[in-house]
Design a protein around this motif. Structure first.
Motif, PDB file in Angstrom:
ATOM      1  N   MET A 167      -8.838  -5.025  -5.336  1.00 49.00           N
ATOM      2  CA  MET A 167      -8.571  -5.701  -4.092  1.00 49.00           C
ATOM      3  C   MET A 167      -7.132  -5.389  -3.665  1.00 49.00           C
ATOM      4  N   PRO A 168      -6.931  -4.743  -2.537  1.00 48.01           N
ATOM      5  CA  PRO A 168      -5.581  -4.356  -2.119  1.00 48.01           C
ATOM      6  C   PRO A 168      -4.709  -5.564  -1.768  1.00 48.01           C
ATOM      7  N   ARG A 169      -3.420  -5.456  -2.086  1.00 48.38           N
ATOM      8  CA  ARG A 169      -2.466  -6.532  -1.853  1.00 48.38           C
ATOM      9  C   ARG A 169      -1.206  -5.987  -1.184  1.00 48.38           C
ATOM     10  N   CYS A 170      -0.532  -6.846  -0.451  1.00 51.72           N
ATOM     11  CA  CYS A 170       0.776  -6.528   0.123  1.00 51.72           C
ATOM     12  C   CYS A 170       1.803  -6.607  -1.005  1.00 51.72           C
ATOM     13  N   THR A 171       2.640  -5.607  -1.148  1.00 49.77           N
ATOM     14  CA  THR A 171       3.633  -5.619  -2.220  1.00 49.77           C
ATOM     15  C   THR A 171       4.787  -6.567  -1.922  1.00 49.77           C
ATOM     16  N   HIS A 172       4.913  -7.005  -0.669  1.00 50.68           N
ATOM     17  CA  HIS A 172       6.005  -7.910  -0.315  1.00 50.68           C
ATOM     18  C   HIS A 172       5.648  -9.375  -0.583  1.00 50.68           C
ATOM     19  N   CYS A 173       4.466  -9.810  -0.123  1.00 53.22           N
ATOM     20  CA  CYS A 173       4.094 -11.228  -0.259  1.00 53.22           C
ATOM     21  C   CYS A 173       2.898 -11.449  -1.164  1.00 53.22           C
ATOM     22  N   ASP A 174       2.288 -10.386  -1.651  1.00 50.40           N
ATOM     23  CA  ASP A 174       1.106 -10.430  -2.514  1.00 50.40           C
ATOM     24  C   ASP A 174      -0.130 -10.958  -1.790  1.00 50.40           C
ATOM     25  N   ARG A 231      -5.660   1.656   4.951  1.00 48.93           N
ATOM     26  CA  ARG A 231      -5.842   2.993   5.519  1.00 48.93           C
ATOM     27  C   ARG A 231      -4.900   3.228   6.692  1.00 48.93           C
ATOM     28  N   VAL A 232      -4.681   2.201   7.499  1.00 52.74           N
ATOM     29  CA  VAL A 232      -3.858   2.348   8.704  1.00 52.74           C
ATOM     30  C   VAL A 232      -2.368   2.159   8.423  1.00 52.74           C
ATOM     31  N   GLN A 283       1.246   2.139  -0.864  1.00 55.93           N
ATOM     32  CA  GLN A 283       1.658   0.742  -0.942  1.00 55.93           C
ATOM     33  C   GLN A 283       1.740   0.110   0.446  1.00 55.93           C
ATOM     34  N   VAL A 284       1.305  -1.155   0.549  1.00 56.08           N
ATOM     35  CA  VAL A 284       1.427  -1.926   1.789  1.00 56.08           C
ATOM     36  C   VAL A 284       2.631  -2.832   1.605  1.00 56.08           C
ATOM     37  N   ARG A 285       3.653  -2.643   2.435  1.00 54.06           N
ATOM     38  CA  ARG A 285       4.898  -3.395   2.294  1.00 54.06           C
ATOM     39  C   ARG A 285       5.052  -4.497   3.340  1.00 54.06           C
ATOM     40  N   ALA A 286       4.099  -4.604   4.256  1.00 57.59           N
ATOM     41  CA  ALA A 286       4.111  -5.662   5.268  1.00 57.59           C
ATOM     42  C   ALA A 286       2.678  -5.905   5.704  1.00 57.59           C
TER      43      ALA A 286
END
Length: 49
Positions: A1-8, A17-18, A25-28
């Protein structure tokens, strides 16, 4: 399950994907950044990482 690395916060596969950085990594996400500025916030956080 993908997570934001900033807020989890959870993000969808489509969001990853976008908006993920080149390293995947998703940072926001909508949980921790204004929707209109997600790409900019993500880019800025990536530069600081």
């Amino acid at each position: 399950m993908p997570r934001c690395t900033h807020c989890d916060g959870h993000v969808s596969d489509d969001f990853v994907r976008v908006f993920a950085a080149e390293d995947g990594q998703v940072r926001a996400c909508p949980n921790c950044a204004a929707n209109a500025g997600i790409a900019e916030v993500s880019r800025d956080r990536g530069r600081k990482a």
